[in-house]
Design an enzyme around this catalytic site. Structure first.
Site, PDB file in Angstrom:
ATOM      1  CG  ASP A 116      36.089  26.887  41.337  1.00 28.18           C
ATOM      2  OD1 ASP A 116      35.421  26.434  41.276  1.00 28.18           O
ATOM      3  OD2 ASP A 116      36.695  27.970  41.156  1.00 28.18           O
ATOM      4  CB  SER A 139      40.097  28.191  35.256  1.00 32.22           C
ATOM      5  OG  SER A 139      39.231  29.128  35.278  1.00 32.22           O
ATOM      6  N   GLY A 140      41.793  26.177  37.415  1.00 37.17           N
ATOM      7  CA  GLY A 140      41.759  24.813  37.587  1.00 37.17           C
ATOM      8  C   GLY A 140      42.673  24.371  37.792  1.00 37.17           C
ATOM      9  CG  HIS A 154      34.971  27.752  37.134  1.00 33.53           C
ATOM     10  ND1 HIS A 154      36.181  28.261  38.475  1.00 33.53           N
ATOM     11  CD2 HIS A 154      35.177  27.825  36.523  1.00 33.53           C
ATOM     12  CE1 HIS A 154      37.103  29.035  37.356  1.00 33.53           C
ATOM     13  NE2 HIS A 154      36.633  28.600  36.168  1.00 33.53           N
TER      14      HIS A 154
END
Length: 268
Positions: free
Chosen positions: A118, A220-221, A71
């Site tokens: 994801d 994120s990530g 994402h």
């Protein structure tokens, strides 16, 4: 309110504004990382208004490959010219040495973080030189089971409190979190038993965190790592959350063991 776990931080020496979601997110309840800790942590940068701005975390899993969240690429999905990598730094934007990408591989089944899958792989244009402060993180075997009694940590450069950006010099932060399996986590979110077709938290996800300890926007990530028999393994990838650090709302991560075979196929 759901929050994508992206964050843009102000760059040193320019006037790029902070861009924040209505639902702010962050490494909640954590501390500054020590020099040399988490040597696989990277910062994913995107070209915005002429500057390379932090948008996501990630992990170095091979001298040529980065693991992060799909994402992070909702726009300009596969345009490598829009993105760069900064390897492990104690402070963001301090003496940057950005590394260009050759390829962005988003999992073919990814459509939305809420539906799972994801994850993305980033291939660097050339292998990086591993040092004492830049190292790869080991991936688990597909059969590895991560349990609540393991020592697990998540790291990132997200906000430090609701609506409070990480202050300069933007030092990497860490927080120790407790794991929760997908089914238990789903029951926490819904506060009831649900049918398989109604689940929010799927079997290719894992949860971690507790009241006041969480990862979220800007992280994120990034990697969720666990100490397994004195070796660090990456258990998850920061994916999404609801009301970061709130009761019954642990952070939701992409479960690496569910995708490690696919990851290895791409790398090889």
């Amino acid at each position: 309110m759901f929050c994508l776990l992206l964050l843009t931080l102000p760059l040193l020496g320019n006037s790029v504004p902070i861009v924040q979601d209505e639902s702010e997110a962050k490494i909640v309840g954590g501390d500054a990382a020590q020099e040399g800790e988490w040597p696989w942590q990277i910062s994913l940068r995107k070209k915005l208004s002429g500057s390379w701005k932090h948008i996501c975390g990630g992990s170095l899993i091979h001298p040529t490959w980065i693991l992060t969240a799909a994402h992070c690429f909702n726009s300009a999905k596969n345009d490598t010219s829009c993105f760069m990598i900064q390897l492990r730094k104690q402070n963001l934007y301090e003496d940057d040495h950005l590394v260009p990408l050759e390829e962005i591989i988003i999992h073919p089944n990814y459509t939305h973080f809420f539906l799972g899958f994801d994850l993305a792989l980033l291939k660097l244009q050339s292998p990086v030189q591993l040092t004492e402060t830049i190292q790869t993180i080991m991936l688990p075997e597909a059969s590895q089971i991560f349990t609540r009694d393991m020592e697990c940590w998540v790291t990132g450069w997200g906000n430090i409190a609701e609506g409070v950006p990480l202050p300069s010099p933007y030092t990497l932060r860490k927080v120790q979190v407790s794991l929760m399996d997908a089914l238990t986590c789903d029951q926490e979110y819904t506060q009831r038993s649900v049918r398989e077709s109604e689940r929010m938290i799927l079997d290719n996800m894992i949860c971690a965190g507790e009241t006041g300890k969480d990862s979220c926007q800007g992280d994120s990530g990034g990697p969720l790592v666990c100490n397994v028999q004195d070796s660090w393994l990456q258990a998850g990838i920061v994916s999404w959350g609801l009301d970061c650090g709130a009761p019954h709302r642990p952070g939701v991560y992409t479960l690496v063991t569910a995708f490690v075979d696919w990851i290895n196929q791409q790398i090889q």
